[in-house]
Design an enzyme around this catalytic site. Structure first.
Site, PDB file in Angstrom:
ATOM      1  N   LYS A  53      29.348  39.047  18.332  1.00 31.93           N
ATOM      2  CA  LYS A  53      29.141  40.343  19.715  1.00 31.93           C
ATOM      3  C   LYS A  53      30.187  38.963  20.731  1.00 31.93           C
ATOM      4  O   LYS A  53      30.785  39.520  21.941  1.00 31.93           O
ATOM      5  CB  LYS A  53      28.390  39.897  20.620  1.00 31.93           C
ATOM      6  CG  LYS A  53      27.183  41.076  20.163  1.00 31.93           C
ATOM      7  CD  LYS A  53      27.824  42.609  20.277  1.00 31.93           C
ATOM      8  CE  LYS A  53      26.992  43.781  20.339  1.00 31.93           C
ATOM      9  NZ  LYS A  53      27.869  45.322  20.408  1.00 31.93           N
ATOM     10  N   SER A 110      28.980  44.523  25.300  1.00 30.01           N
ATOM     11  CA  SER A 110      28.929  43.141  24.570  1.00 30.01           C
ATOM     12  C   SER A 110      26.771  42.804  24.995  1.00 30.01           C
ATOM     13  O   SER A 110      26.146  44.143  24.886  1.00 30.01           O
ATOM     14  CB  SER A 110      29.480  42.066  25.227  1.00 30.01           C
ATOM     15  OG  SER A 110      28.767  40.835  25.151  1.00 30.01           O
ATOM     16  N   THR A 121      23.834  54.301  10.733  1.00 26.78           N
ATOM     17  CA  THR A 121      22.878  54.324  11.539  1.00 26.78           C
ATOM     18  C   THR A 121      22.172  55.122  12.684  1.00 26.78           C
ATOM     19  O   THR A 121      21.452  55.298  13.051  1.00 26.78           O
ATOM     20  CB  THR A 121      22.523  53.039  12.240  1.00 26.78           C
ATOM     21  OG1 THR A 121      23.660  52.730  13.315  1.00 26.78           O
ATOM     22  CG2 THR A 121      22.779  51.469  11.371  1.00 26.78           C
ATOM     23  N   GLY A 122      23.414  56.254  13.009  1.00 27.91           N
ATOM     24  CA  GLY A 122      23.177  56.912  14.626  1.00 27.91           C
ATOM     25  C   GLY A 122      22.927  58.610  13.450  1.00 27.91           C
ATOM     26  O   GLY A 122      22.794  58.779  11.997  1.00 27.91           O
ATOM     27  N   GLN A 144      30.917  51.130  21.365  1.00 29.06           N
ATOM     28  CA  GLN A 144      29.631  51.061  21.502  1.00 29.06           C
ATOM     29  C   GLN A 144      29.489  50.714  19.798  1.00 29.06           C
ATOM     30  O   GLN A 144      28.344  50.330  19.460  1.00 29.06           O
ATOM     31  CB  GLN A 144      27.877  51.933  21.723  1.00 29.06           C
ATOM     32  CG  GLN A 144      28.820  53.025  22.972  1.00 29.06           C
ATOM     33  CD  GLN A 144      27.987  51.826  24.400  1.00 29.06           C
ATOM     34  OE1 GLN A 144      27.305  51.374  23.789  1.00 29.06           O
ATOM     35  NE2 GLN A 144      29.133  51.360  25.672  1.00 29.06           N
ATOM     36  N   TYR A 194      24.967  37.717  14.378  1.00 27.78           N
ATOM     37  CA  TYR A 194      25.180  39.222  15.582  1.00 27.78           C
ATOM     38  C   TYR A 194      25.653  38.007  16.974  1.00 27.78           C
ATOM     39  O   TYR A 194      26.959  39.134  17.602  1.00 27.78           O
ATOM     40  CB  TYR A 194      23.727  39.775  15.452  1.00 27.78           C
ATOM     41  CG  TYR A 194      23.882  40.477  16.621  1.00 27.78           C
ATOM     42  CD1 TYR A 194      24.296  42.369  17.028  1.00 27.78           C
ATOM     43  CD2 TYR A 194      22.886  40.410  18.288  1.00 27.78           C
ATOM     44  CE1 TYR A 194      24.260  42.849  17.880  1.00 27.78           C
ATOM     45  CE2 TYR A 194      22.765  41.313  18.757  1.00 27.78           C
ATOM     46  CZ  TYR A 194      23.702  42.559  18.839  1.00 27.78           C
ATOM     47  OH  TYR A 194      23.865  43.284  20.140  1.00 27.78           O
ATOM     48  N   ASP A 249      35.206  56.125  11.161  1.00 28.52           N
ATOM     49  CA  ASP A 249      34.953  54.080  11.244  1.00 28.52           C
ATOM     50  C   ASP A 249      36.343  53.939  11.748  1.00 28.52           C
ATOM     51  O   ASP A 249      37.577  54.109  10.966  1.00 28.52           O
ATOM     52  CB  ASP A 249      34.929  53.207   9.475  1.00 28.52           C
ATOM     53  CG  ASP A 249      33.867  52.153   9.760  1.00 28.52           C
ATOM     54  OD1 ASP A 249      34.357  52.197  10.709  1.00 28.52           O
ATOM     55  OD2 ASP A 249      33.460  51.826   8.277  1.00 28.52           O
ATOM     56  N   PHE A 307      21.772  55.112  20.416  1.00 25.33           N
ATOM     57  CA  PHE A 307      21.072  55.253  21.394  1.00 25.33           C
ATOM     58  C   PHE A 307      21.807  55.414  22.843  1.00 25.33           C
ATOM     59  O   PHE A 307      21.508  56.224  23.450  1.00 25.33           O
ATOM     60  CB  PHE A 307      19.964  53.953  21.052  1.00 25.33           C
ATOM     61  CG  PHE A 307      19.231  53.887  22.223  1.00 25.33           C
ATOM     62  CD1 PHE A 307      18.337  54.161  22.496  1.00 25.33           C
ATOM     63  CD2 PHE A 307      19.251  52.030  22.642  1.00 25.33           C
ATOM     64  CE1 PHE A 307      17.713  54.096  24.234  1.00 25.33           C
ATOM     65  CE2 PHE A 307      17.429  52.045  23.485  1.00 25.33           C
ATOM     66  CZ  PHE A 307      17.523  53.060  24.343  1.00 25.33           C
TER      67      PHE A 307
END
Length: 318
Positions: free
Chosen positions: A152, A123, A45-46, A81, A148, A61, A22
């Protein structure tokens, strides 16, 4: 503040990890006209179709030394990202979440150190957990409530730690609730990311809009175009080695978002309250003083205007 924060990046070689996702795809698209852009994404996921035509795409990766080393060669700036962005997935698979987010960030930082490259790392406001006061300042207590958020926070601390320990130029950007048109290369034309996108998708088909809890919880919704601008500013600032909030400074109740979407789409959807998520925070709103004074960041897209634009876009046939 410069009208074009990317101008100082002209001719630079940049790497966008997670650049098929995204925020990453929007960021890559903003840079291709002026930089030599490489995107590294494992596409778990991209979407490879989201990578802009002007960027070199490497499927790989960040945790793989060969993939990362080849993508990093000769790079001036890294926009990191890549991460596990699904809170629920981090709860189900905390080990995998740690590997993808915290360990992946350390590997990117270390590879960038060998190339003497600047790193701007994504972040999250999730590092703060339940805030003591509003707005949330970068120096406030950090008690993340999910794997998560913990990962982060570890990535955020490593990003700043590499600046202190190795003299690297690094910046951590703590995104609040990012929304906006889906991946920059999305061919569908109607996709919108995040909770706003979920509401839009349901409202367009007159399905129920589930609002967790009583809906009075507030979130700082920041448009992806402002997140991209913050990244470009961070890539050229002298104020490195710090973390900065990226939001709007305004909190919007989640129930209000659902109601506004139903109204704008002219939908017959019913808004239904469901059980709140365990550990969900009540309110979130960014203090922007540090980002304004050090980066020159100023949000340009208020939520009403941004939402109206997305509704218009989403109703255009693909």
């Amino acid at each position: 503040m410069a009208t074009d924060p990317a101008s100082d990046l002209d001719g630079k070689s940049v790497l966008v990890t997670g650049g098929a996702g995204f925020v990453g795809s929007h960021l890559a698209a903003a840079l291709t006209d002026r930089c030599e852009v490489t995107v590294l994404d494992d596409c778990s996921t991209g979407d490879p179709d989201a990578v802009p035509d002007g960027a070199a795409f490497r499927r790989g990766d960040v945790r793989d030394p060969t993939d990362l080393g080849e993508a990093m060669r000769g790079v001036d700036v890294v926009f990191h990202q890549a991460a596990l962005s699904d809170v629920g997935a981090s709860v189900r698979s905390p080990v995998e979440g740690h590997r993808r987010t915290a360990s992946g960030t350390v590997k990117v930082l270390d590879a960038a150190r060998r190339e003497d490259a600047r790193v701007v790392a994504a972040s999250s406001a999730a590092v703060y957990g339940q805030p003591d006061t509003l707005p949330i300042r970068e120096s406030d207590r950090k008690t993340p409530v999910s794997p998560y958020g913990i990962d982060k926070l570890a990535a955020d601390q490593h990003t700043r730690g590499f600046a202190d320990r190795y003299g690297m130029e690094t910046v951590a950007l703590r995104y609040f609730n990012v929304y906006g048109p889906g991946r920059a290369g999305d061919r569908a034309g109607g996709k919108v990311d995040g909770v706003v996108g979920a509401f839009l998708d349901r409202a367009r088909s007159d399905r129920v809009l589930p609002v967790e809890g009583d809906g009075t919880q507030t979130r700082d919704f920041v448009h992806v175009s402002d997140v991209v601008r913050a990244n470009l500013l961070a890539a050229t600032t002298d104020a490195t080695g710090r973390a900065y909030n990226v939001g709007t400074g305004t909190g919007v109740p989640v129930r209000e978002v659902a109601e506004r979407v139903v109204q704008l789409v002219d939908s017959d959807s019913e808004i239904v309250h469901v059980e709140p998520r365990e550990g969900d925070i009540d309110h979130s709103r960014a203090a922007l003083g540090r980002a304004r004074s050090r980066l020159g960041y100023e949000p340009t897209c208020d939520f009403e205007a941004g939402l109206a634009t997305l509704v218009d876009r989403a109703t255009v046939p693909s």
